[in-house]
Design an enzyme around this catalytic site. Structure first.
Site, PDB file in Angstrom:
ATOM      1  N   SER A 143       0.858  -1.183   0.000  1.00 53.70           N
ATOM      2  CA  SER A 143       0.000   0.000   0.000  1.00 53.70           C
ATOM      3  C   SER A 143       0.890   1.227   0.000  1.00 53.70           C
ATOM      4  CB  SER A 143      -0.889   0.005   1.251  1.00 53.70           C
ATOM      5  OG  SER A 143      -1.556   1.241   1.422  1.00 53.70           O
ATOM      6  N   TYR A 156      -2.615  -1.134  10.402  1.00 55.02           N
ATOM      7  CA  TYR A 156      -2.486  -1.241   8.952  1.00 55.02           C
ATOM      8  C   TYR A 156      -1.141  -0.686   8.487  1.00 55.02           C
ATOM      9  CZ  TYR A 156      -4.105  -1.137   4.070  1.00 55.02           C
ATOM     10  OH  TYR A 156      -4.247  -1.334   2.711  1.00 55.02           O
TER      11      TYR A 156
END
Length: 261
Positions: A143, A156
């Protein structure tokens, strides 16, 4: 030797692939001629029907294997149970947004397990099979948050940074072999995870959908556009091709310029 994009005869395992990005990447790999193994933690008729549909549409072998990516033994079982593992796409992921002092411990544990630990387990199980086959491609879907931080996403951010670091380490371990290990770092892609965040974000900021997309969710995208699943599929295909023999241990950003700043 001619350089080709055909993946005929190769088998790709894509974790977290009964919807969203994972399913789209499975379709792209099948379109390129690869046999595919779909995966998620459920085991329904609909899951198996997705694999049957890919097999019919693209003329490849496709199957669905249930495995819970929060459990290391099941991650490894997925790799071992698949007919082959030439291409591994680690895509499974979940999200939770909360200040760290209020972050539920069970959510932290689940995010770290699914988003990061599963990548360790699948790679550890896949590399011996790739070595035996004499060829392999590992593509970890990280990401932009593996390269940049945002508040309220501690688990995350930690997991995706871990995936990026793990990608580099394993690429060095395999650098003299015909195996490459890379990470793709998308910005925001319109997936079920993002869709679930939009209503809460609209309520928080008192904005309509279009405004909250442009001014809040995509504010870090200079392009003001989502990355698309098709675009990510093209990157995956490129990394699987002979064009990319010397691309290993790196991250490819698809974030509309977010990480350029």
């Amino acid at each position: 030797m001619a350089i080709t994009m055909s993946l005929e005869g190769k088998t790709a395992i894509i974790t977290g692939s009964n919807s969203g990005i994972g399913f789209g990447l499975a379709q792209e790999l099948a379109r390129g001629g690869a046999n595919v193994v779909l995966n998620s933690f459920t085991d329904t008729e609909e899951d198996h029907a997705l694999a049957a549909g890919i097999a019919k549409e693209y003329g490849v072998d496709a199957q669905y294997i249930q495995a819970d990516m929060s459990k290391g033994d099941q991650c490894r079982m997925l790799i071992e149970k698949a007919p082959a593992c030439d291409i591994l796409v680690n895509n499974a992921g979940i999200q939770h947004v909360s200040p760290i002092d209020k972050f539920p411990v069970d959510k932290w544990d689940a995010i770290i397990a699914i988003n990061m630990n599963s990548t360790f387990h699948t790679m550890a199980a896949a590399l011996p099979r790739m070595r035996e086959a004499g060829w392999g491609r590992v593509i970890n879907i990280a990401s932009a948050h593996g390269l940049r931080a945002s508040p309220y996403k501690a688990a995350y951010i930690a997991a995706k940074h871990g995936v990026v670091g793990m990608t580099k380490s394993v690429a060095l371990e395999t650098a003299e072999e015909p195996i490459t290990v890379n990470a793709i770092c998308p910005g925001y892609v319109l997936t079920p995870i993002i869709e679930k965040q939009i209503p809460d974000t609209m309520k928080e900021y008192g904005m309509d959908r279009d405004t909250v997309l442009r001014e809040v969710i995509l504010v870090k995208h200079p392009s003001k556009q989502f990355a698309t699943i098709e675009e990510l599929g093209g990157i995956v295909m490129m990394l699987c091709s002979d064009h990319s023999k010397q691309i290993t241990g790196t991250t490819i950003s698809a974030d509309g310029g977010w990480t350029a700043a």
